[in-house]
Scaffold this motif. Sequence first.
Motif, PDB file in Angstrom:
ATOM      1  N   ASN A  29      78.046  53.217  49.100  1.00 19.39           N
ATOM      2  CA  ASN A  29      78.674  54.531  49.226  1.00 19.39           C
ATOM      3  C   ASN A  29      78.490  55.418  47.998  1.00 19.39           C
ATOM      4  O   ASN A  29      78.363  56.634  48.121  1.00 19.39           O
ATOM      5  CB  ASN A  29      80.178  54.354  49.494  1.00 19.39           C
ATOM      6  N   GLU A  30      78.481  54.796  46.811  1.00 20.50           N
ATOM      7  CA  GLU A  30      78.368  55.596  45.591  1.00 20.50           C
ATOM      8  C   GLU A  30      77.952  54.713  44.419  1.00 20.50           C
ATOM      9  O   GLU A  30      78.176  53.504  44.424  1.00 20.50           O
ATOM     10  CB  GLU A  30      79.701  56.283  45.269  1.00 20.50           C
ATOM     11  N   ASP A  31      77.348  55.347  43.410  1.00 24.86           N
ATOM     12  CA  ASP A  31      77.013  54.634  42.172  1.00 24.86           C
ATOM     13  C   ASP A  31      78.296  54.415  41.375  1.00 24.86           C
ATOM     14  O   ASP A  31      79.168  55.291  41.334  1.00 24.86           O
ATOM     15  CB  ASP A  31      76.019  55.445  41.341  1.00 24.86           C
ATOM     16  N   LEU A  32      78.404  53.249  40.731  1.00 20.74           N
ATOM     17  CA  LEU A  32      79.625  52.912  40.012  1.00 20.74           C
ATOM     18  C   LEU A  32      79.312  52.174  38.716  1.00 20.74           C
ATOM     19  O   LEU A  32      78.277  51.520  38.588  1.00 20.74           O
ATOM     20  CB  LEU A  32      80.519  52.002  40.875  1.00 20.74           C
ATOM     21  N   THR A  33      80.237  52.262  37.766  1.00 19.06           N
ATOM     22  CA  THR A  33      80.179  51.418  36.576  1.00 19.06           C
ATOM     23  C   THR A  33      81.050  50.190  36.859  1.00 19.06           C
ATOM     24  O   THR A  33      81.938  50.234  37.725  1.00 19.06           O
ATOM     25  CB  THR A  33      80.742  52.144  35.337  1.00 19.06           C
ATOM     26  N   PRO A  34      80.854  49.103  36.126  1.00 15.41           N
ATOM     27  CA  PRO A  34      81.725  47.933  36.314  1.00 15.41           C
ATOM     28  C   PRO A  34      83.200  48.267  36.095  1.00 15.41           C
ATOM     29  O   PRO A  34      84.066  47.759  36.805  1.00 15.41           O
ATOM     30  CB  PRO A  34      81.203  46.953  35.252  1.00 15.41           C
ATOM     31  N   THR A  35      83.468  49.133  35.130  1.00 14.58           N
ATOM     32  CA  THR A  35      84.859  49.513  34.849  1.00 14.58           C
ATOM     33  C   THR A  35      85.480  50.242  36.037  1.00 14.58           C
ATOM     34  O   THR A  35      86.627  49.970  36.426  1.00 14.58           O
ATOM     35  CB  THR A  35      84.938  50.412  33.594  1.00 14.58           C
ATOM     36  N   GLU A  36      84.732  51.171  36.622  1.00 14.96           N
ATOM     37  CA  GLU A  36      85.234  51.919  37.785  1.00 14.96           C
ATOM     38  C   GLU A  36      85.497  50.987  38.949  1.00 14.96           C
ATOM     39  O   GLU A  36      86.514  51.107  39.652  1.00 14.96           O
ATOM     40  CB  GLU A  36      84.214  52.991  38.196  1.00 14.96           C
ATOM     41  N   PHE A  37      84.581  50.050  39.147  1.00 13.74           N
ATOM     42  CA  PHE A  37      84.753  49.120  40.274  1.00 13.74           C
ATOM     43  C   PHE A  37      85.938  48.186  40.028  1.00 13.74           C
ATOM     44  O   PHE A  37      86.686  47.871  40.956  1.00 13.74           O
ATOM     45  CB  PHE A  37      83.480  48.307  40.493  1.00 13.74           C
ATOM     46  N   ALA A  38      86.123  47.748  38.786  1.00 13.17           N
ATOM     47  CA  ALA A  38      87.250  46.872  38.451  1.00 13.17           C
ATOM     48  C   ALA A  38      88.577  47.544  38.786  1.00 13.17           C
ATOM     49  O   ALA A  38      89.513  46.910  39.288  1.00 13.17           O
ATOM     50  CB  ALA A  38      87.194  46.488  36.974  1.00 13.17           C
ATOM     51  N   LYS A  39      88.665  48.857  38.513  1.00 17.59           N
ATOM     52  CA  LYS A  39      89.891  49.592  38.841  1.00 17.59           C
ATOM     53  C   LYS A  39      90.103  49.671  40.349  1.00 17.59           C
ATOM     54  O   LYS A  39      91.232  49.566  40.831  1.00 17.59           O
ATOM     55  CB  LYS A  39      89.807  51.010  38.263  1.00 17.59           C
ATOM     56  N   GLU A  40      89.007  49.843  41.094  1.00 20.22           N
ATOM     57  CA  GLU A  40      89.105  49.967  42.556  1.00 20.22           C
ATOM     58  C   GLU A  40      89.663  48.702  43.197  1.00 20.22           C
ATOM     59  O   GLU A  40      90.421  48.761  44.164  1.00 20.22           O
ATOM     60  CB  GLU A  40      87.737  50.284  43.156  1.00 20.22           C
TER      61      GLU A  40
END
Length: 266
Positions: A29-40
């Motif tokens: 769905n979208e490009d992400l950083t590991p930090t952004e994904f960890a929050k999700e």
Amino acid sequence: MTDLIDETADYVLELASSQRLSILIGLLNEDLTPTEFAKEIDATKQEVHRNFLRLEKTGLIKKKVSGKYSLTTFGQTVCTQVPSLVFLTQNRKYFEEHTFGGIPHKFQMRCGQLANSQYVKGVSKVLEQWKEIYKNSDDYIYEILSDVPLDLIEPLVKKIKQGVKFNYVFSESAVVPKGRKALLKKLGFDKLIEKGLIERKMEKNVQTVVVLNEKEACLMFPSLDGESDISEMFYSNDPMFHEWCLDYFRYCWYGSDVFRESKLKE
């Protein structure tokens, strides 16, 4: 060949983690950083970062200049196979007693399109959902049939008389219920055929039953002995599910023979 199998097994191992699988699906769905994904997903940064690195090492994802990760072409292709696993996993018990039957391999490979569907069990519930598909039709009703539920004929003919096009493929081996011919005659079925509102063809042995209108569809796979089973169905108005059913109907339609009433037995 052995090396290729070993390499494929390594990739399967990478998918054998709910978090790594979630990362791949998330990056669809979208490009992400590991930090952004960890929050999700409310997970630790260290754990997520480690899984990002593993996926990057296998070539499933790549890091961009921005620091975000995206799927590689390989990763995108792998993700197209995930819905098939989801569908089969969700319905494992069902497929312990059912089979894809004579469905061509190319349609089996696309079974991921069926993942977003509702499982309906019980003849009465199946027939009610079947009637709803008739009721909701505006343009057409397409069917691949192995049996003729007698109480569905009247609601079907009612829609045809309203201008809904009806195309169906019928099984040569079907045993039709007594009273069918008389009911069809009473409802003016032949006149509807003459008007071009009904077209029909025949297949030697229908195992998989499909019913669809222009918006929704249902699908019934055969039991392990190859007999059609209309006591359980998958139903959906999801566009991908509908596309699978419509493509399969067209495949059967163009491969079927001329309809011959004389082949049917009551």
